[in-house]
Design a protein around this motif. Structure first.
Motif, PDB file in Angstrom:
ATOM      1  N   HIS A  88       0.817  -1.216   0.000  1.00 12.29           N
ATOM      2  CA  HIS A  88       0.000   0.000   0.000  1.00 12.29           C
ATOM      3  C   HIS A  88       0.848   1.263   0.000  1.00 12.29           C
ATOM      4  N   CYS A 148      -7.530   0.985  -4.850  1.00 18.63           N
ATOM      5  CA  CYS A 148      -6.980  -0.244  -4.273  1.00 18.63           C
ATOM      6  C   CYS A 148      -8.040  -0.894  -3.375  1.00 18.63           C
ATOM      7  N   CYS A 174      -7.767  -1.463  -0.429  1.00 17.45           N
ATOM      8  CA  CYS A 174      -7.720  -0.805   0.881  1.00 17.45           C
ATOM      9  C   CYS A 174      -8.520   0.497   0.901  1.00 17.45           C
ATOM     10  N   CYS A 232      -2.060   2.579  -4.952  1.00 21.84           N
ATOM     11  CA  CYS A 232      -1.098   1.742  -4.216  1.00 21.84           C
ATOM     12  C   CYS A 232      -0.386   0.841  -5.224  1.00 21.84           C
TER      13      CYS A 232
HETATM   14 ZN    ZN Z   1      -3.875  -0.080  -0.986  1.00 15.46          ZN
END
Ligand code: ZN
Length: 325
Positions: free
Chosen positions: A166, A176, A178, A183
């Motif tokens: 990340h 991403c 996340c 990332c």
């Molecule tokens: Zn990420």
């Protein structure tokens, strides 16, 4: 002789290994498993894998001193809790250590993140042997990382270190998993590579990938197909993998400029098939972006050596070295 068991919980399988006091693998056992029945069922499957490995090694359960378990999510070794594991559909904390201890006759169980365990295994027994400072980078569905500094696995103050997938390369890049954008994982994970190749083929660019998948009777783009397409000079696969290798080179440079390790180890299925080919593209990009360019080649950028066994071995060794109370 006393033994520990390492058990690695993956997205599609449970792998268990028996390791003796000399850090030698006595046996490994693999179980294919369905993970859609929740944490309790998964814990039972892991316990079953451990018992099967003990039986396969013709050992008695009383020969086992501790269990090391690797899980695909942030883990806390002190409490044995897995904070979450999106690949398994776990969105709430799971006390996996306590659950396994209960299922395994009260044996001590340590829980470690799977990439940390894999990095530890590679450091102790694989491509990282003999080095004090090692960073593991595992290219899979995501991109995971593990840090060994001064010969110790480092998890950080909140057990959140090593999330190098990340590191943000392009602030306005693709979203991403996340939630952040750009990332390195969103740009060059296995999933990102497959997405880009599929996109190029859908937009009409000529590629041998579809033919190769048909010939091998595969519905998805396996590492073997990627390797064959690369070897045949397929333009789409070449371009996408070269771009990914450039991101991995930049990622390596970022890591080296921060902690200056002796060795960077690249693992994961794509690296198992294409390690040397891809790393020969990663190295020049990395070296070119080191701030200290003299002796750049003293930072070895190497493929992992233990394959699927890195995680189980690392987990078993961590349990061996630091059996909890
Ligand atoms: Zn990420």
């Amino acid at each position: 002789m006393k033994y520990t068991v390492g058990v690695d919980l993956g997205g599609t399988k449970v792998l268990a290994a028996i390791v003796n006091e000399h850090q030698e693998v006595v046996t490994t056992t693999k179980l294919k498993t369905a993970f859609d029945e929740g944490p309790q069922a998964v814990a039972r499957q892991m316990a079953h894998g451990v018992r099967k490995a003990v039986a396969d090694a013709t050992l008695d359960f009383s020969d086992i001193v501790a269990i090391g378990a690797a899980a695909p999510g942030p883990t806390d070794r002190a409490t044995g809790i897995v904070a979450n594991a999106p690949n398994l559909g776990w969105h709430d904390p799971v006390p996996l250590g306590a659950m396994l201890t209960e299922l395994l006759d009260g044996l001590p169980v340590i829980i470690e993140n799977d990439v940390n365990a894999g990095t530890y295994g590679e450091w102790a027994l694989g491509a990282g042997r003999g080095a004090q400072d090692v960073v593991g980078i595992f290219i899979g569905t995501g991109i995971g990382g593990g840090l060994i500094l001064d010969g110790k696995l480092r998890s950080g103050a909140r057990s959140a270190a090593g999330e190098i997938g990340h590191i943000i390369m392009l602030p306005d890049g693709p979203v991403c998993g996340c939630g952040n954008r750009g990332c390195v994982e969103a740009l060059s994970s296995r999933k990102a590579i497959e997405r880009e190749i599929a996109h190029a083929i859908q937009s009409g660019r000529p590629s041998k990938v579809t033919d190769l998948m048909g010939k091998k009777n595969k519905t998805r783009l396996t590492s073997g197909i990627l390797a064959d397409a690369w070897a045949s000079g397929d333009p789409v696969v070449t371009e996408v993998l070269q771009r990914a290798a450039r991101y991995w080179g930049l990622l390596t440079a970022n890591i080296v400029n921060l902690i200056d390790p002796q060795r960077i180890i690249f693992g994961g299925g794509v690296m198992e098939k294409l390690g040397d080919t891809l790393l020969s593209q990663v190295r020049p990009v990395a070296y070119q972006h080191f701030i200290k360019k003299s002796d750049a080649d003293q930072v070895a950028i190497v493929p992992a050596a233990l394959g699927d066994n890195a995680g189980v071995l690392g987990a078993a060794l961590l349990a061996h070295l630091a059996p909890p109370n």
